[in-house]
Scaffold this active site. Structure first.
Site, PDB file in Angstrom:
ATOM      1  CD  GLU A   1      -3.155   0.916   1.931  1.00 59.09           C
ATOM      2  OE1 GLU A   1      -3.437  -0.207   2.152  1.00 59.09           O
ATOM      3  OE2 GLU A   1      -3.948   1.838   2.385  1.00 59.09           O
ATOM      4  NE  ARG A   2      -2.387   5.069  -0.406  1.00 59.41           N
ATOM      5  CZ  ARG A   2      -3.344   4.975  -1.131  1.00 59.41           C
ATOM      6  NH1 ARG A   2      -3.139   5.246  -2.442  1.00 59.41           N
ATOM      7  NH2 ARG A   2      -4.800   5.188  -0.812  1.00 59.41           N
TER       8      ARG A   2
ATOM      9  CD  GLU B   1      -7.860   6.148   5.979  1.00 58.38           C
ATOM     10  OE1 GLU B   1      -6.843   5.138   5.746  1.00 58.38           O
ATOM     11  OE2 GLU B   1      -7.394   7.424   5.488  1.00 58.38           O
TER      12      GLU B   1
ATOM     13  NE  ARG C   1      -0.614   4.134  11.524  1.00 54.84           N
ATOM     14  CZ  ARG C   1      -1.350   4.748  10.579  1.00 54.84           C
ATOM     15  NH1 ARG C   1      -2.482   4.039  10.577  1.00 54.84           N
ATOM     16  NH2 ARG C   1      -0.904   5.346   9.746  1.00 54.84           N
TER      17      ARG C   1
ATOM     18  NE  ARG D   1      -8.516  13.158   7.353  1.00 51.93           N
ATOM     19  CZ  ARG D   1      -8.103  12.604   6.159  1.00 51.93           C
ATOM     20  NH1 ARG D   1      -8.716  12.524   5.103  1.00 51.93           N
ATOM     21  NH2 ARG D   1      -7.079  11.851   6.069  1.00 51.93           N
TER      22      ARG D   1
ATOM     23  CE  LYS E   1      -1.173   8.845   8.540  1.00 46.37           C
ATOM     24  NZ  LYS E   1      -1.814   8.588   7.331  1.00 46.37           N
TER      25      LYS E   1
ATOM     26  CG  ASP F   1      -3.325  11.090   4.965  1.00 47.23           C
ATOM     27  OD1 ASP F   1      -2.110  10.541   5.386  1.00 47.23           O
ATOM     28  OD2 ASP F   1      -3.852  10.399   4.183  1.00 47.23           O
TER      29      ASP F   1
ATOM     30  CD  GLU G   1       2.188   6.587  10.657  1.00 48.34           C
ATOM     31  OE1 GLU G   1       1.750   6.249  11.931  1.00 48.34           O
ATOM     32  OE2 GLU G   1       1.580   6.718   9.653  1.00 48.34           O
TER      33      GLU G   1
ATOM     34  CD  GLU H   1      -1.099   8.139   0.121  1.00 53.06           C
ATOM     35  OE1 GLU H   1      -0.473   7.702   1.565  1.00 53.06           O
ATOM     36  OE2 GLU H   1      -2.392   8.096   0.173  1.00 53.06           O
TER      37      GLU H   1
ATOM     38  CG  HIS I   1      -6.968  15.498   0.902  1.00 52.95           C
ATOM     39  ND1 HIS I   1      -7.753  14.975   0.113  1.00 52.95           N
ATOM     40  CD2 HIS I   1      -6.861  14.422   1.709  1.00 52.95           C
ATOM     41  CE1 HIS I   1      -8.021  13.857   0.277  1.00 52.95           C
ATOM     42  NE2 HIS I   1      -7.388  13.564   1.341  1.00 52.95           N
TER      43      HIS I   1
END
Ligand code: GCW
Length: 702
Positions: free
Chosen positions: A172-173, A296, A329, A341, A365, A370, A392, A398, A521
């Site tokens: 993933e990514r 998610e 996380r 968000r 993060k 994100d 993180e 990505e 984003h």
């Protein structure tokens, strides 16, 4: 080091990474030979020490052009790998090790018992392993052997790489091929490449690796996969890395057949205890687990009316008797929650400060959304004084052009780590850097089966800078770029300056052509490749680019000030006030915190619209400059790597232009703004950009 290369150096494929040992020039070679004729080791060296020794034999052997035999009798002209326990004279000689802890090292040319040696000293064999790599790094970056005297200890105990590798080997990514882990062939067939991976990590001081995607499948905890993970742990252990497994909260149901995964249910606690015991029987030094819960679509404690601390407790208590850690996380946001968000993790987690078990680390993060090319630091840093937090960071790109775009993330990491949270001592002068609030750093890795590991030669620099900053989060991205360049490309005249000059502004270039002035984003949906500012039809509002930029005839930007979502209130003073007012918000974060009219004047005196256009063009122009500088290095860099990078840069230029054009076309349409004279029209129509499809783009995972 090749002094003044006059002919093109031989082709390279990038496999060696920065551990690219080369014979030293004659004079340096002679000096080193005088101190590195043999390698002193104590009797019965540990596996860690043997790793250090083999790496020194490999590296120094090439640098001096002579084999480095192992010796047990101390003599002049040796490299000595010693702790006070293995060589008590270290203490008598007053070698200063007391403040180096368990992992720090010292390297110096010195005289011990009358013998001139090259000393690598530490309090533990792990420290010696890191010291061995430090010596090789020092030599490869031109340190003067006779005066060599360096010491260092890591500031953070956990330096952690996270693989988002799926059990079917997709990543993933991931933009560097398939997963390194050949799960199907494990545990009995163990690829030699795993050892080279472990060496690279060890050279940076990375001491923990989570093996599988945080969007975890329950099968990771089946007996078969535990044994596969154990085989990987056996490879990583001698290089100082513990393995961690990403787990799924509902594994007690999926694997254990229980009717619930409610963390307060005794049967659930029993299941976790049994499973953890099985894991530790196979991997006695397992680091523990990492979990993405209630995020998610992943299940979590909220599904049972419990909070994150309660969810963590049942697993942490199962891990505690074995010395395992649970990494929980904080990347959480809920579709049902209509609030911004950016605010949700802070709201959920600050309420739980002090309630997590002692062996829980909360992983946050770098920014509140994100991994965007720029975000303000996450407001949780410094805001949970009774909880140990890990920062993180995303090493894989990505949101920064996958592995195709040259974008060095050192400045991004440094910017976050050196941000002042102003949390402990209010006032304009005092505060706490993010780096000081951390118990560790996690990086979402960028390696795969590609021959050059990272998908592109320059993305190796991102792995490098992450690891080195995890060791010292107050380090300098610029100094680390120089260090990486010297080891990766050599020291031909002008090369370090040119490459450093390319990498240092490269992240700002990406910001300009993708998301200037605090926009974020804006990428296309799902695969996240290329621009998609028009996307506004996804089921979850907070997955839509239109949710983030809010562009319309009245203006652009997300109002997170008091008149909007008030996310800015999650920051301590003076940031709260500074960022709460567009007049005192830096241009870089302007549209992150404010929705402003197109005619708003930014610090350059231009209107917002004019400034956006200037930034887009500057971004594209920066890629031209990158290409020109690189073209000038033909003949200095080997032809193979030179050609590969050239192709990537050409692609980056096409994509930078595409980002600029598609965003301008969209914002003109959404706002009614026109292009001033002299600004180039987008190459294609908005509809054409909107119609582009990218089936089978890499990194979507499974
Ligand atoms: O950045 C987003 C990615 C997801 C990822 C998620 C996360 C593993 O688009 O692919 O899921 O972050 O960090 O959990």
């Amino acid at each position: 080091m090749q002094a003044g290369a006059t002919t093109t150096p031989p082709d390279e494929d990038g496999y060696e990474l920065w551990l690219r040992y080369r014979e030293l020039p004659a004079a340096a070679r002679r000096t080193l030979r005088a101190r590195a004729g043999a390698l002193w080791l104590p009797a019965q060296p540990s596996a860690l020490l043997m790793s250090a020794a083999t790496e020194l034999q490999r590296g120094l052997g090439v640098m001096t052009g002579r084999a480095l035999p192992l010796r047990r009798r101390l003599a002049a002209g040796q490299v000595v790998l010693a702790t006070p326990a293995s060589l008590p004279t270290l203490r008598k000689a007053g070698v200063p090790l007391d403040d180096l802890g368990d992992e720090g090292w010292l390297i110096r040319s010195t005289v011990l018992g009358g013998k001139a040696i090259l000393l690598i000293a530490a309090n533990s064999d792990r420290g010696l392993l890191y010291g061995a790599f430090a010596l090789l790094r020092a030599l490869a970056t031109g340190a003067d052997v006779p005066t060599l005297d360096q010491r260092s200890a890591p500031r953070l105990p956990l330096r952690f790489l996270n693989h988002w590798d799926n059990l079917d080997r997709t990543v993933e990514r991931g933009y560097a091929g398939f997963s390194l882990w050949d799960w199907w062939k494990l545990p009995h067939i163990v690829d030699a490449r795993y050892t080279d991976y472990a060496r690279a990590n060890a050279s940076l001081g990375i001491n923990g690796v989570s093996l599988n995607n945080v969007s975890a499948k329950p099968e990771m905890l089946t007996t078969a996969f535990i044994h596969k993970a154990a085989a990987l742990a056996d490879v990583l252990r001698p290089w100082g890395q513990k393995v961690y497994l990403a787990i799924r909260f509902t594994a007690p149901m999926e694997l254990g057949g229980l009717a619930t995964a409610d963390p307060l249910e005794p049967a659930v606690a029993r299941w976790w205890r049994g499973k953890v015991a099985e894991v530790f029987a196979a991997i006695p030094d397992c680091g523990g687990f990492i979990i993405k819960a209630n995020s998610e679509g992943q299940p979590g404690p909220h599904d049972y009316g419990r909070n994150h601390a309660e969810g963590a407790k049942v697993i942490a208590q199962a891990l505690a008797p074995h010395g395992g850690t649970l990494i929980w996380r904080a990347f959480v946001y809920a579709a049902e929650n209509p609030d911004d968000r950016a605010k949700q993790a802070y709201d959920q987690f600050t309420a739980l400060d002090g309630q997590f078990e002692p062996n829980v680390l909360v992983q946050v993060k770098n920014g509140p959304i994100d991994f965007q090319p720029r975000e303000p630091f996450h407001p949780l840093f410094g805001a949970m004084p009774r909880t140990r937090l890990i920062g993180e960071f995303m090493v894989t790109k990505e949101y920064m052009g996958f592995s195709t775009h040259l974008a060095y993330q050192g400045p991004l990491f440094e910017e976050t780590l050196k941000s002042d949270t102003y949390r402990d001592k209010p006032g304009p002068q005092a505060g706490t850097l993010v780096a000081h609030t951390l118990a560790g750093m996690a990086g979402v890795g960028n390696v795969g089966t590609d021959r050059n590991w990272c998908g592109s030669h320059f993305d190796q620099a991102n792995w490098y800078v992450f690891g080195r900053l995890a060791w010292d989060p107050l380090g300098s991205a610029q100094a680390l770029a120089q260090e990486w360049t010297l080891q990766t490309f050599g020291d031909a005249p002008g090369l370090v300056k040119a490459v450093t000059g390319m990498v240092m502004p490269s992240r700002e270039a990406v910001l300009n052509y993708m998301t200037p002035l605090g926009l974020h984003h804006l990428m296309d949906t799902g695969h996240h490749h290329g621009p998609g500012p028009w996307v506004g039809n996804l089921a979850r509002p907070d997955w839509n680019p239109t949710y983030y930029h809010r562009a319309g005839p009245d203006g652009i930007g997300f109002d997170r000030s008091a008149s909007g979502s008030n996310a800015v209130a999650q920051y301590a003073e003076p940031l709260h006030s500074l960022w709460g007012d567009p007049r005192t918000t830096p241009d870089e974060l302007l549209l992150w915190f404010h929705h402003l009219p197109w005619k708003h004047r930014v610090s350059t005196g231009r209107t917002l619209w004019q400034e956006l256009l200037v930034r887009y063009d500057a971004g594209v122009a920066s890629v031209d400059t990158l290409r020109k500088t690189w073209a000038g290095l033909a003949g200095t860099v080997d032809a193979r790597r030179h050609h590969e990078v050239s192709q990537y840069l050409a692609q980056q230029q096409r994509e930078a232009q595409w980002w600029r054009d598609a965003c301008i076309a969209y914002f003109m349409n959404a706002s009614g703004q026109r292009l001033p004279a002299g600004v180039a029209k987008p190459t294609r129509t908005l509809a054409e950009y909107q119609a582009l499809r990218f089936d089978y783009a890499p990194g979507r995972g499974g």
